[in-house]
Motif scaffolding. Structure first.
Motif, short mmCIF file in Angstrom:
data_model
loop_
_atom_site.label_atom_id
_atom_site.label_comp_id
_atom_site.label_asym_id
_atom_site.label_seq_id
_atom_site.Cartn_x
_atom_site.Cartn_y
_atom_site.Cartn_z
N GLY A 9 8.59 8.61 -4.11
CA GLY A 9 8.59 10.06 -4.12
C GLY A 9 7.22 10.69 -4.20
N GLU A 10 6.15 9.87 -4.31
CA GLU A 10 4.79 10.40 -4.40
C GLU A 10 4.04 10.19 -3.09
N ALA A 11 2.99 11.01 -2.92
CA ALA A 11 2.08 10.78 -1.79
C ALA A 11 1.31 9.50 -2.08
N PHE A 12 1.04 8.74 -1.02
CA PHE A 12 0.37 7.46 -1.20
C PHE A 12 -0.44 7.14 0.05
N VAL A 13 -1.67 6.65 -0.15
CA VAL A 13 -2.53 6.29 0.97
C VAL A 13 -3.07 4.89 0.75
N VAL A 14 -3.06 4.09 1.81
CA VAL A 14 -3.63 2.74 1.80
C VAL A 14 -4.77 2.72 2.80
N LYS A 15 -5.92 2.14 2.39
CA LYS A 15 -7.08 2.11 3.26
C LYS A 15 -7.33 0.69 3.76
N CYS A 16 -7.56 0.57 5.06
CA CYS A 16 -7.93 -0.72 5.64
C CYS A 16 -9.37 -1.03 5.21
N PRO A 17 -9.65 -2.25 4.76
CA PRO A 17 -10.99 -2.59 4.27
C PRO A 17 -12.03 -2.79 5.37
N VAL A 18 -11.94 -2.02 6.45
CA VAL A 18 -12.97 -1.97 7.49
C VAL A 18 -13.20 -0.50 7.81
N HIS A 19 -14.31 -0.20 8.42
CA HIS A 19 -14.65 1.18 8.73
C HIS A 19 -14.31 1.51 10.18
N SER A 42 -4.24 7.49 10.14
CA SER A 42 -5.35 8.42 10.38
C SER A 42 -6.65 7.69 10.07
N GLY A 43 -7.46 7.43 11.11
CA GLY A 43 -8.69 6.67 10.91
C GLY A 43 -8.37 5.27 10.44
N ASN A 44 -8.88 4.90 9.27
CA ASN A 44 -8.54 3.58 8.70
C ASN A 44 -7.54 3.72 7.56
N GLU A 45 -6.83 4.87 7.50
CA GLU A 45 -5.90 5.15 6.40
C GLU A 45 -4.45 5.11 6.89
N LEU A 46 -3.58 4.69 6.00
CA LEU A 46 -2.14 4.69 6.27
C LEU A 46 -1.48 5.55 5.20
N TRP A 47 -0.82 6.64 5.63
CA TRP A 47 -0.27 7.64 4.71
C TRP A 47 1.25 7.52 4.61
N PHE A 48 1.74 7.69 3.38
CA PHE A 48 3.17 7.75 3.10
C PHE A 48 3.43 9.09 2.42
N LEU A 49 4.12 10.01 3.10
CA LEU A 49 4.34 11.37 2.58
C LEU A 49 5.82 11.75 2.66
N PRO A 50 6.61 11.46 1.63
CA PRO A 50 6.23 10.67 0.45
C PRO A 50 6.60 9.22 0.65
N ALA A 51 6.26 8.36 -0.36
CA ALA A 51 6.59 6.95 -0.31
C ALA A 51 8.04 6.72 -0.70
N SER A 52 8.64 5.69 -0.13
CA SER A 52 10.04 5.34 -0.42
C SER A 52 10.12 3.84 -0.63
N VAL A 53 11.09 3.38 -1.43
CA VAL A 53 11.23 1.95 -1.68
C VAL A 53 11.51 1.19 -0.39
N GLU A 54 12.04 1.88 0.62
CA GLU A 54 12.31 1.22 1.90
C GLU A 54 11.02 0.91 2.65
N ASP A 55 9.89 1.46 2.16
CA ASP A 55 8.61 1.21 2.81
C ASP A 55 7.97 -0.09 2.36
N ASN A 56 8.58 -0.75 1.38
CA ASN A 56 8.02 -2.02 0.89
C ASN A 56 7.91 -3.02 2.05
N GLY A 57 6.78 -3.72 2.10
CA GLY A 57 6.60 -4.71 3.15
C GLY A 57 5.14 -4.96 3.47
N ILE A 58 4.90 -5.70 4.55
CA ILE A 58 3.55 -6.06 4.97
C ILE A 58 3.13 -5.18 6.14
N TYR A 59 1.95 -4.56 6.00
CA TYR A 59 1.37 -3.74 7.06
C TYR A 59 0.03 -4.37 7.46
N THR A 60 -0.26 -4.32 8.76
CA THR A 60 -1.48 -4.95 9.27
C THR A 60 -2.31 -3.91 10.01
#
Length: 511
Positions: A9-19, A42-60
Motif C-alpha cells: 500500500g506504500e510508494a516504493f522505488v528500487v534502483k538498479c545499481p548502474v547509472h 524511469s531511468g534506472n528506477e523501478l516504481w511501485f505506486l502503490p506496492a502490492s504483495v502480488e509484486d513479490n518476485g525477481i526483477y532484472t
C-alpha cells in the motif's frame, strides 16, 4: 542479489545499481515506462505506486554496458499495529548522550515529499525534546532509554495522487567516545633533568588517554642496559577523572645516581586503544654547564638547533617527496597479512550530472590510470567492481571493510545534499566508530563553507584537511608528478611491487 523490501500500500522505488537508463523486466515481461502505470520504469528506477504483495518476485535491469542485475522485491503485508519489519530496516544511527539527530533514510528518493512524522517503536513521538525539520528528527537530552526503532512517515505525490511512505532506522545511544591519540602532559620530549651524583632521583611522566574508559592503558619507563639495574625501580597506574577522562602515570626511581647514568636515554611509553606515544629525557649533574663547559654546551646546542631548524624546514617543504622517495629506495612493498583485499574503496557522486562530465571521466579513467596502472594499487569502484547479482548493501559494506583506505570525492552537490547515500553511512561508521579504515578526502570542486556538510564529515576535514584539485591540473590530469597525485600517493598505503607487465585489472574488486 539486491533485496528491496517495503510494506503493501506504500510508494516504493528500487534502483538498479548502474547509472543511466535501463530496461526493467519481470521474467519475460518488459516493464512499461508509462508513468501513469502502477508499476513503471524511469531511468534506472523501478516504481511501485502503490506496492502490492502480488509484486513479490525477481526483477532484472538491463544496461548495454553492464551485466544484468537481478533484484529481489519483497512486499510485506500491511498489518495493523505494525509499522516496520525486522528485515526492512535501514542502517542504524549511533549517538552519544546529549543532542542526537536522525535522518529519514529514503526521503531524498522521492520528489515533492511532505515533511516527516516520526514514531518510536510504532508509537507517535510527542514532547518538547523532539523537533522535526523537514526530514530530520532532533532529540535533545538523549539518554540510553531513547534507543529504539524510529520510523519516519511522509507522503509522496505523483500524478495527482498521494502515496504513504515509511522507513525505519534503529537508534543506539552509547557512552563510547571517538578514539584519540594519547597526549603526553610531561615531561616534554628532549627534556634534560638535573640530578645529584650519589643521591636518589625520581622521574615522572603523565599522559591523558581520552574521554572514555580505555581497554588499553599502558605507561612505563624503559632505558638502555645499565650496570646494577637493581638501582632502578618502576611503577605505573591509570585512573579516571570525572569530566576530564582517563590518565596514565609512570614513575622511575633511581636509588643512587651514578656517572654512567648520564649517558643513558630514558624513554617513557604511554598507550591507549588507538596508539602509543613516547617522550625521551636525559640526565645532567647539577651545576653542569658553568664556565667554559657552559659555553661549549651553548655552542653545541646552537649548532644542533640550527641544523634541526634547517632539517625541519626542508622536511616541511619536501616531506611528501622525501617519504615517497624513501618508499621507492627501500622498496616498501611489504606483503600484507591484514586480511584486506583492496588498497582503497572509492566513494563519489552518483547522480547523472557528475557521471556524464569530468567527474565521471576522473572516477572511471583518470583515477584508475594513475593509481592502478602507474602506481600499482588495487582500487574498488562501485559500478565497476561489484559482481552481477550481488546484494548492493552487502557488497558495499564488504568492500569497505576489505579496503585499507577510503577515497571520498567531495563536490558542491555533496555539500547541498541533506542526506548521504548508504555507502557514505557505512564509510563513516568504519572510519569514526570502528576506526579500522583511514580516509583520503579529495576536494574536487570549491565547496567553500564546510558548515553545510554532515557533522561527521566536517570532523574528518577538521582533523586531517583535504587534497584540492586545481584547474591547473587539467593540462595533464594523469601525470603522477603533480602535487595533487603526490599527496594522494603519500596518504595511500605502501604500494605493491609493480612489474613491467602489470596492467590495471577491473576485476580487482572481485577478489
Amino acid at each position: 542479489m539486491f533485496a528491496g523490501l517495503t510494506i503493501e500500500g506504500e510508494a516504493f522505488v528500487v534502483k538498479c545499481p548502474v547509472h543511466g537508463t535501463v530496461v526493467w523486466r519481470r521474467g519475460d515481461t518488459t516493464i512499461s515506462t508509462d508513468k501513469r502505470a502502477r508499476i513503471h520504469a524511469s531511468g534506472n528506477e523501478l516504481w511501485f505506486l502503490p506496492a502490492s504483495v502480488e509484486d513479490n518476485g525477481i526483477y532484472t535491469c538491463f544496461h548495454p554496458e553492464y551485466a544484468p542485475k537481478m533484484m529481489s522485491v519483497i512486499i510485506n503485508p500491511n498489518t495493523e499495529g505494525t509499522c516496520y519489519y525486522e528485515d526492512a530496516l535501514y542502517l542504524e544511527t549511533t549517538g552519544r548522550p546529549g543532542s542526537v539527530k536522525i535522518f529519514c533514510p529514503c526521503y531524498n528518493d522521492y520528489e515533492n515529499a511532505s515533511d516527516t512524522k516520526w514514531l518510536k517503536d510504532c508509537k507517535r513521538l510527542c514532547g518538547a525534546r523532539y523537533k522535526v525539520v523537514k526530514n530530520v528528527l532532533y532529540i535533545s537530552d538523549a539518554i540510553k532509554s531513547d534507543s529504539g526503532y524510529y520510523t519516519c512517515q511522509f507522503t509522496y505525490h505523483h500524478g495527482g495522487r498521494a502515496f504513504p511512505v515509511t522507513a525505519t532506522t534503529p537508534l543506539i545511544i552509547t557512552d563510547s567516545f571517538l578514539l584519540t591519540s594519547p597526549k603526553v602532559l610531561y615531561p616534554k620530549d628532549g627534556d634534560v633533568i638535573e640530578v645529584e651524583i650519589g643521591s636518589p632521583a625520581r622521574l615522572l611522566c603523565k599522559a591523558w588517554l581520552g574521554h572514555g574508559k580505555q581497554g588499553i592503558a599502558i605507561s612505563f619507563w624503559e632505558f638502555d642496559e645499565a650496570n646494577d639495574s637493581k638501582r632502578f625501580v618502576t611503577s605505573n597506574k591509570s585512573y579516571m577523572v570525572p569530566g576530564e577522562g582517563q590518565f596514565a602515570e609512570a614513575e622511575l626511581r633511581i636509588t643512587e645516581v651514578r656517572e654512567e647514568d648520564l649517558s643513558l636515554t630514558f624513554r617513557c611509553v604511554l598507550a591507549n586503544d588507538l596508539e602509543y606515544e613516547t617522550t625521551e629525557v636525559t640526565l645532567v649533574p647539577k651545576g653542569a654547564g658553568e664556565g667554559h663547559s657552559n659555553t661549549y654546551v651553548i655552542v653545541v646546542f646552537a649548532i644542533l638547533a640550527g641544523l634541526t631548524m634547517i632539517l625541519v624546514m626542508v622536511y616541511h617543504v619536501f616531506h611528501v617527496d622525501i617519504v615517497l622517495c624513501v618508499r621507492r629506495i627501500f622498496n616498501c612493498n611489504k606483503s600484507r597479512d591484514d586480511g584486506k583485499v583492496h588498497d582503497a574503496y572509492v566513494i563519489y557522486p552518483t547522480n547523472d550530472t557528475y557521471e556524464n562530465n569530468f567527474m565521471g571521466s576522473f572516477v572511471h579513467q583518470i583515477l584508475p590510470e594513475v593509481l592502478e596502472k602507474q602506481c600499482g594499487y588495487r582500487l574498488c569502484i562501485y559500478g565497476r567492481d561489484v559482481l552481477p547479482g550481488e546484494d548492493a548493501i552487502s557488497a558495499i559494506e564488504s568492500r569497505i571493510q576489505k579496503s585499507r583506505r577510503l577515497i571520498i570525492l567531495l563536490t558542491e552537490w555533496l555539500a547541498k545534499s541533506e542526506h548521504f547515500a548508504y555507502e557514505h553511512q557505512i564509510a563513516f561508521y568504519n572510519v569514526l566508530i570502528q576506526n579500522n579504515v583511514k580516509v583520503i578526502l579529495l576536494e574536487m570542486e570549491e565547496i567553500g563553507d564546510y558548515e553545510r556538510l554532515q557533522e561527521s564529515l566536517r570532523h574528518l576535514i577538521h582533523q586531517q584537511g583535504t587534497i584540492k584539485w586545481r584547474a591547473k591540473y587539467m593540462a595533464s590530469p594523469s601525470s603522477p608528478n603533480t602535487a595533487f597525485w603526490k599527496q594522494v600517493e603519500y596518504q595511500m598505503p605502501w604500494r605493491r611491487h609493480l612489474k613491467k607487465t602489470t596492467t590495471a585489472n577491473p576485476a580487482y574488486g572481485l577478489l
